[in-house]
Design an enzyme around this catalytic site. Structure first.
Site, PDB file in Angstrom:
ATOM      1  N   ASP A   9       0.961  -1.264   0.117  1.00 27.54           N
ATOM      2  CA  ASP A   9      -0.302   0.087  -0.511  1.00 27.54           C
ATOM      3  C   ASP A   9       0.978   1.479  -0.058  1.00 27.54           C
ATOM      4  O   ASP A   9       0.942   2.305   0.941  1.00 27.54           O
ATOM      5  CB  ASP A   9      -0.791   0.261   1.165  1.00 27.54           C
ATOM      6  CG  ASP A   9      -1.886   1.516   1.234  1.00 27.54           C
ATOM      7  OD1 ASP A   9      -2.040   1.696  -0.386  1.00 27.54           O
ATOM      8  OD2 ASP A   9      -2.364   1.895   2.454  1.00 27.54           O
ATOM      9  N   GLU A  44       1.260  -3.249  -5.211  1.00 26.59           N
ATOM     10  CA  GLU A  44       0.808  -1.616  -5.248  1.00 26.59           C
ATOM     11  C   GLU A  44       1.716  -0.661  -4.465  1.00 26.59           C
ATOM     12  O   GLU A  44       1.387  -0.530  -3.141  1.00 26.59           O
ATOM     13  CB  GLU A  44      -0.698  -1.491  -3.786  1.00 26.59           C
ATOM     14  CG  GLU A  44      -1.587  -0.373  -3.929  1.00 26.59           C
ATOM     15  CD  GLU A  44      -2.376  -0.844  -3.472  1.00 26.59           C
ATOM     16  OE1 GLU A  44      -3.410   0.738  -3.144  1.00 26.59           O
ATOM     17  OE2 GLU A  44      -2.963  -1.648  -2.417  1.00 26.59           O
ATOM     18  N   TYR A 128      -1.804  -7.877  -8.276  1.00 30.51           N
ATOM     19  CA  TYR A 128      -1.557  -7.558  -7.986  1.00 30.51           C
ATOM     20  C   TYR A 128      -3.200  -7.654  -8.852  1.00 30.51           C
ATOM     21  O   TYR A 128      -3.623  -6.493  -9.430  1.00 30.51           O
ATOM     22  CB  TYR A 128      -1.326  -5.959  -7.900  1.00 30.51           C
ATOM     23  CG  TYR A 128      -2.386  -5.530  -7.087  1.00 30.51           C
ATOM     24  CD1 TYR A 128      -3.495  -5.620  -5.999  1.00 30.51           C
ATOM     25  CD2 TYR A 128      -2.042  -3.937  -7.107  1.00 30.51           C
ATOM     26  CE1 TYR A 128      -4.178  -4.552  -5.117  1.00 30.51           C
ATOM     27  CE2 TYR A 128      -2.840  -2.600  -6.695  1.00 30.51           C
ATOM     28  CZ  TYR A 128      -4.163  -2.934  -5.777  1.00 30.51           C
ATOM     29  OH  TYR A 128      -4.999  -2.095  -5.114  1.00 30.51           O
ATOM     30  N   ASP A 167      -1.633 -10.255  -4.251  1.00 25.85           N
ATOM     31  CA  ASP A 167      -2.926 -10.426  -3.473  1.00 25.85           C
ATOM     32  C   ASP A 167      -4.111  -9.970  -4.288  1.00 25.85           C
ATOM     33  O   ASP A 167      -3.869  -9.231  -5.548  1.00 25.85           O
ATOM     34  CB  ASP A 167      -3.033  -8.056  -3.666  1.00 25.85           C
ATOM     35  CG  ASP A 167      -4.209  -7.776  -3.339  1.00 25.85           C
ATOM     36  OD1 ASP A 167      -5.760  -8.682  -2.695  1.00 25.85           O
ATOM     37  OD2 ASP A 167      -4.315  -6.742  -2.722  1.00 25.85           O
ATOM     38  N   ASN A 169      -7.138  -9.847  -4.103  1.00 30.42           N
ATOM     39  CA  ASN A 169      -8.563  -9.753  -3.752  1.00 30.42           C
ATOM     40  C   ASN A 169     -10.050 -11.127  -3.608  1.00 30.42           C
ATOM     41  O   ASN A 169     -10.580 -10.094  -4.334  1.00 30.42           O
ATOM     42  CB  ASN A 169      -8.809  -8.662  -5.031  1.00 30.42           C
ATOM     43  CG  ASN A 169      -8.428  -6.813  -4.032  1.00 30.42           C
ATOM     44  OD1 ASN A 169      -8.689  -7.084  -3.013  1.00 30.42           O
ATOM     45  ND2 ASN A 169      -7.547  -6.497  -4.862  1.00 30.42           N
ATOM     46  N   ASP A 240      -4.373 -13.012   0.417  1.00 30.52           N
ATOM     47  CA  ASP A 240      -3.210 -13.046  -0.150  1.00 30.52           C
ATOM     48  C   ASP A 240      -2.501 -14.424   0.224  1.00 30.52           C
ATOM     49  O   ASP A 240      -3.059 -15.641   0.936  1.00 30.52           O
ATOM     50  CB  ASP A 240      -2.605 -11.794   0.704  1.00 30.52           C
ATOM     51  CG  ASP A 240      -3.178 -10.362   0.832  1.00 30.52           C
ATOM     52  OD1 ASP A 240      -2.296  -9.939  -0.090  1.00 30.52           O
ATOM     53  OD2 ASP A 240      -3.432 -10.207   1.635  1.00 30.52           O
ATOM     54  N   ASP A 265      -4.339  -3.567   6.943  1.00 33.15           N
ATOM     55  CA  ASP A 265      -4.225  -3.750   5.468  1.00 33.15           C
ATOM     56  C   ASP A 265      -3.848  -5.316   5.556  1.00 33.15           C
ATOM     57  O   ASP A 265      -3.932  -5.741   6.359  1.00 33.15           O
ATOM     58  CB  ASP A 265      -3.562  -2.464   5.239  1.00 33.15           C
ATOM     59  CG  ASP A 265      -3.461  -2.313   3.859  1.00 33.15           C
ATOM     60  OD1 ASP A 265      -4.670  -2.253   2.929  1.00 33.15           O
ATOM     61  OD2 ASP A 265      -2.517  -1.862   2.719  1.00 33.15           O
ATOM     62  N   HIS A 266      -2.709  -5.170   4.952  1.00 31.49           N
ATOM     63  CA  HIS A 266      -2.459  -6.377   4.924  1.00 31.49           C
ATOM     64  C   HIS A 266      -0.867  -6.858   5.522  1.00 31.49           C
ATOM     65  O   HIS A 266      -0.273  -5.831   6.158  1.00 31.49           O
ATOM     66  CB  HIS A 266      -1.689  -6.682   2.942  1.00 31.49           C
ATOM     67  CG  HIS A 266      -3.075  -6.257   1.828  1.00 31.49           C
ATOM     68  ND1 HIS A 266      -3.320  -7.394   1.577  1.00 31.49           N
ATOM     69  CD2 HIS A 266      -3.552  -5.615   1.263  1.00 31.49           C
ATOM     70  CE1 HIS A 266      -4.141  -6.707   0.686  1.00 31.49           C
ATOM     71  NE2 HIS A 266      -4.014  -5.487   0.612  1.00 31.49           N
TER      72      HIS A 266
END
Length: 275
Positions: A9, A44, A128, A167, A169, A240, A265-266
């Site tokens: 991120d 990202e 991603y 990721d 998603n 992920d 977040d991740h």
């Protein structure tokens, strides 16, 4: 071989900002390097189309002195400073990098979403995956992406074994998120997205975390930043993954999450495999 994958991120913020969050991010990067990985995949990055600036390069050299790196950024006609991926790999390796185009819809092929390293006996690739967005506005395009990405991995797999991370998603099964009943119509847990991921696995790939850890629950890789107590309550999602070609699945030694402390977040994920 140890590999680590993380949606950071914004690599730019991590390297140059003095915010509390940037400091938390740098602590996680220190944890990653302490694991002595052979390959680090970062999603990202949010770098400009020309890639790391001179300052970025200086800091990367200080933080990862034993690594080379390749990157892929979003470029026109896609949005600037959006998405993007990067690999760092130990400088004892000499992989060949490629920047796949998978005939994805809209601007997805220009968003720097896939990056691949070819080693002598295997591929390491990261993704991603596009988010379906608010009100699922991008769901139809996402379904096309999933089909095209699966075809891409199948083509790699036909040449040599594949290690794929990123990721994705999507939470594949109900045990992959804390509140499945409340999220069946939300991005990341629609029937369409889950089906796309299932078809990817059926194409010849293994979810390494489930291979090693079975049906264990409460293990997640993402917690919403906007929800103050998301991490305190472990209200997370596992979106992920490390996937590998089925024929090397028995070589997996570890597949696990790396603790990212209070940072939401991740979190990074780690794969150890003999290959």
């Amino acid at each position: 071989m140890i590999l680590i994958s993380w949606n950071i991120d914004s690599l730019n913020a991590a390297l140059t900002s003095d915010s509390d969050r940037a400091k938390e991010t740098r602590k996680v990067l220190q944890t990653i390097t302490a694991n002595n990985p052979d390959v680090i995949a970062i999603q990202e990055t949010k770098l400009r189309s020309t890639g790391p600036t001179k300052k970025h390069q200086e800091i990367l050299g200080q933080m990862f002195p034993e690594y080379n790196y390749v990157w892929r950024s979003s470029e026109e006609p896609a949005r600037k400073g959006y998405a993007g991926t990067m690999f760092l790999y130990k400088n004892t390796y000499t992989p060949q990098a490629s920047y796949p185009v998978i005939d994805a819809p809209d601007t997805m092929d220009y968003e720097g979403r896939i990056l691949t390293l070819e080693f002598e006996k295997f591929f390491v690739t990261q993704v991603y995956t596009p988010n379906s967005g608010n009100e699922l506005k991008r769901l139809e395009d996402r379904q096309i992406w999933d089909r095209q990405y699966t075809e891409y991995l199948k083509k790699l797999d036909a040449q040599k074994p594949v290690i794929a991370s990123g990721d994705y998603n999507v939470a594949h099964e109900e045990i992959d998120l804390k509140h499945p009943a409340n999220n069946h119509h939300n991005a990341g847990f629609t029937d369409e997205e889950r089906s796309g991921f299932h078809k990817l696995l059926e194409a010849g790939f293994t979810d390494t975390f489930r291979k090693v850890n079975g049906k264990v629950e409460g293990q997640y890789t993402w917690w919403a930043q906007r929800v103050r107590t998301s991490k305190q309550n472990n209200s997370g999602w596992r979106i992920d993954y490390y996937l590998v070609s089925n024929r090397i699945a028995d070589n997996i030694k570890r597949s696990e999450m790396i603790d990212s402390g209070e940072r939401k977040d991740h979190c990074p994920i780690l794969l150890e495999i003999e290959i």
